[in-house]
Design a protein around this motif. Structure first.
Motif, PDB file in Angstrom:
ATOM      1  N   ALA A   1       0.836  -1.200   0.000  1.00 48.13           N
ATOM      2  CA  ALA A   1       0.000   0.000   0.000  1.00 48.13           C
ATOM      3  C   ALA A   1       0.874   1.255   0.000  1.00 48.13           C
ATOM      4  N   ASP A   2       0.506   2.218  -0.814  1.00 49.84           N
ATOM      5  CA  ASP A   2       1.222   3.492  -0.899  1.00 49.84           C
ATOM      6  C   ASP A   2       0.666   4.419   0.173  1.00 49.84           C
ATOM      7  N   LEU A   3       1.445   4.640   1.212  1.00 50.99           N
ATOM      8  CA  LEU A   3       0.990   5.445   2.348  1.00 50.99           C
ATOM      9  C   LEU A   3       1.249   6.934   2.161  1.00 50.99           C
ATOM     10  N   SER A   4       1.879   7.302   1.065  1.00 50.58           N
ATOM     11  CA  SER A   4       2.163   8.717   0.821  1.00 50.58           C
ATOM     12  C   SER A   4       1.022   9.438   0.118  1.00 50.58           C
ATOM     13  N   VAL A   5       0.064   8.694  -0.394  1.00 46.49           N
ATOM     14  CA  VAL A   5      -1.072   9.283  -1.116  1.00 46.49           C
ATOM     15  C   VAL A   5      -1.939  10.079  -0.142  1.00 46.49           C
ATOM     16  N   LYS A   6      -2.479  11.189  -0.637  1.00 53.48           N
ATOM     17  CA  LYS A   6      -3.376  12.020   0.174  1.00 53.48           C
ATOM     18  C   LYS A   6      -4.814  11.860  -0.305  1.00 53.48           C
ATOM     19  N   SER A   7      -5.731  11.982   0.624  1.00 54.46           N
ATOM     20  CA  SER A   7      -7.158  11.885   0.293  1.00 54.46           C
ATOM     21  C   SER A   7      -7.563  13.080  -0.566  1.00 54.46           C
ATOM     22  N   ASP A   8      -8.553  12.871  -1.405  1.00 52.05           N
ATOM     23  CA  ASP A   8      -8.980  13.919  -2.337  1.00 52.05           C
ATOM     24  C   ASP A   8      -9.570  15.127  -1.616  1.00 52.05           C
ATOM     25  N   GLN A   9     -10.421  14.885  -0.652  1.00 53.14           N
ATOM     26  CA  GLN A   9     -11.134  15.985  -0.011  1.00 53.14           C
ATOM     27  C   GLN A   9     -10.329  16.627   1.123  1.00 53.14           C
ATOM     28  N   GLU A  10      -9.830  15.823   2.053  1.00 53.92           N
ATOM     29  CA  GLU A  10      -9.152  16.362   3.228  1.00 53.92           C
ATOM     30  C   GLU A  10      -7.678  16.655   2.984  1.00 53.92           C
ATOM     31  N   LYS A  11      -7.121  16.076   1.905  1.00 52.20           N
ATOM     32  CA  LYS A  11      -5.684  16.194   1.586  1.00 52.20           C
ATOM     33  C   LYS A  11      -4.832  15.679   2.735  1.00 52.20           C
ATOM     34  N   GLN A  12      -5.219  14.489   3.250  1.00 56.85           N
ATOM     35  CA  GLN A  12      -4.505  13.862   4.364  1.00 56.85           C
ATOM     36  C   GLN A  12      -4.047  12.470   3.973  1.00 56.85           C
ATOM     37  N   THR A  13      -2.941  12.047   4.572  1.00 64.72           N
ATOM     38  CA  THR A  13      -2.441  10.690   4.382  1.00 64.72           C
ATOM     39  C   THR A  13      -3.172   9.755   5.339  1.00 64.72           C
ATOM     40  N   ALA A  14      -2.906   8.467   5.186  1.00 63.21           N
ATOM     41  CA  ALA A  14      -3.505   7.475   6.094  1.00 63.21           C
ATOM     42  C   ALA A  14      -3.102   7.775   7.539  1.00 63.21           C
ATOM     43  N   GLU A  15      -1.842   8.134   7.745  1.00 65.33           N
ATOM     44  CA  GLU A  15      -1.388   8.423   9.107  1.00 65.33           C
ATOM     45  C   GLU A  15      -2.101   9.643   9.694  1.00 65.33           C
ATOM     46  N   GLU A  16      -2.291  10.674   8.902  1.00 62.00           N
ATOM     47  CA  GLU A  16      -2.997  11.864   9.393  1.00 62.00           C
ATOM     48  C   GLU A  16      -4.455  11.542   9.725  1.00 62.00           C
ATOM     49  N   LEU A  17      -5.082  10.713   8.906  1.00 66.13           N
ATOM     50  CA  LEU A  17      -6.459  10.306   9.191  1.00 66.13           C
ATOM     51  C   LEU A  17      -6.528   9.488  10.479  1.00 66.13           C
ATOM     52  N   ALA A  18      -5.547   8.618  10.694  1.00 62.34           N
ATOM     53  CA  ALA A  18      -5.509   7.819  11.923  1.00 62.34           C
ATOM     54  C   ALA A  18      -5.334   8.712  13.149  1.00 62.34           C
ATOM     55  N   VAL A  19      -4.434   9.681  13.046  1.00 60.94           N
ATOM     56  CA  VAL A  19      -4.199  10.604  14.166  1.00 60.94           C
ATOM     57  C   VAL A  19      -5.463  11.402  14.468  1.00 60.94           C
ATOM     58  N   ASN A  20      -6.101  11.920  13.431  1.00 61.66           N
ATOM     59  CA  ASN A  20      -7.324  12.712  13.626  1.00 61.66           C
ATOM     60  C   ASN A  20      -8.479  11.888  14.175  1.00 61.66           C
ATOM     61  N   SER A  21      -8.418  10.580  13.979  1.00 64.69           N
ATOM     62  CA  SER A  21      -9.470   9.683  14.472  1.00 64.69           C
ATOM     63  C   SER A  21      -9.103   9.027  15.795  1.00 64.69           C
ATOM     64  N   ASN A  22      -7.911   9.334  16.296  1.00 63.25           N
ATOM     65  CA  ASN A  22      -7.406   8.727  17.526  1.00 63.25           C
ATOM     66  C   ASN A  22      -7.390   7.198  17.424  1.00 63.25           C
ATOM     67  N   ALA A  23      -6.982   6.720  16.252  1.00 61.72           N
ATOM     68  CA  ALA A  23      -6.912   5.277  15.979  1.00 61.72           C
ATOM     69  C   ALA A  23      -5.540   4.776  16.427  1.00 61.72           C
ATOM     70  N   LYS A  24      -5.410   4.519  17.707  1.00 61.94           N
ATOM     71  CA  LYS A  24      -4.107   4.259  18.334  1.00 61.94           C
ATOM     72  C   LYS A  24      -3.361   3.071  17.746  1.00 61.94           C
ATOM     73  N   GLU A  25      -4.035   1.948  17.526  1.00 63.04           N
ATOM     74  CA  GLU A  25      -3.347   0.771  16.984  1.00 63.04           C
ATOM     75  C   GLU A  25      -2.873   1.037  15.558  1.00 63.04           C
ATOM     76  N   ALA A  26      -3.692   1.712  14.781  1.00 60.64           N
ATOM     77  CA  ALA A  26      -3.312   2.041  13.406  1.00 60.64           C
ATOM     78  C   ALA A  26      -2.120   2.995  13.386  1.00 60.64           C
ATOM     79  N   ILE A  27      -2.108   3.963  14.281  1.00 61.82           N
ATOM     80  CA  ILE A  27      -0.990   4.903  14.362  1.00 61.82           C
ATOM     81  C   ILE A  27       0.309   4.154  14.643  1.00 61.82           C
ATOM     82  N   GLU A  28       0.270   3.214  15.573  1.00 62.60           N
ATOM     83  CA  GLU A  28       1.470   2.426  15.903  1.00 62.60           C
ATOM     84  C   GLU A  28       1.967   1.643  14.693  1.00 62.60           C
ATOM     85  N   ILE A  29       1.062   1.022  13.981  1.00 62.48           N
ATOM     86  CA  ILE A  29       1.452   0.239  12.803  1.00 62.48           C
ATOM     87  C   ILE A  29       2.058   1.146  11.743  1.00 62.48           C
ATOM     88  N   LEU A  30       1.466   2.290  11.525  1.00 58.97           N
ATOM     89  CA  LEU A  30       1.982   3.232  10.527  1.00 58.97           C
ATOM     90  C   LEU A  30       3.361   3.742  10.915  1.00 58.97           C
TER      91      LEU A  30
END
Length: 134
Positions: free
Chosen positions: A99-128
């Protein structure tokens, strides 16, 4: 006179209720905040729906069948959905499969890691963070 005022008021209430329902439906289709119970009604591809619901076996099988792990659905990649909804095991699989983790979302212009942080997705943040990919 009373009947016409009552009829006019009733028509207004009914019309505003229809407009509200129409607005909420259109905003739901643009949003990626999906209540799982309404997921079947969302125009999201099946791969990303499997990710949001945490169906690891289905996600793995779809990848084996050739699903594009970087193809966006509603402006987000599968990794973004896994990160946003804290599906850590699925996120690990997507990263392992390239998976390409550098891609940004179309609307929010955020990466997967930024979305995880904004969602407080702790396990996902650790994996990223452990993946070392940006």
């Amino acid at each position: 006179m009373k009947k016409s005022v009552f009829t006019l008021a009733l028509a207004f209430v009914l019309t505003s209720g229809i407009a509200s329902a129409s607005e909420s439906h259109s905003s739901l289709s643009k949003s990626t905040e999906f209540p799982i119970e309404n997921l079947a009604d969302i125009n999201l591809n099946s791969f990303c729906k499997a990710i949001i619901t945490g169906n690891y076996d289905m996600v793995a099988e779809l990848i084996e069948m050739g699903e594009d792990i970087n193809k966006k659905s509603l402006g987000k990649t599968p990794a973004m959905y896994a990160a946003r909804y804290n599906k850590a095991k699925i996120l690990s699989l997507l990263i392992e499969k390239g998976a390409d983790l550098s891609v940004k979302s179309d609307q929010e212009k955020q990466t997967a890691e930024e979305l995880a942080v904004n969602s407080n997705a702790k396990e996902a943040i650790e994996i990223l963070k452990k993946s070392g990919k940006k």
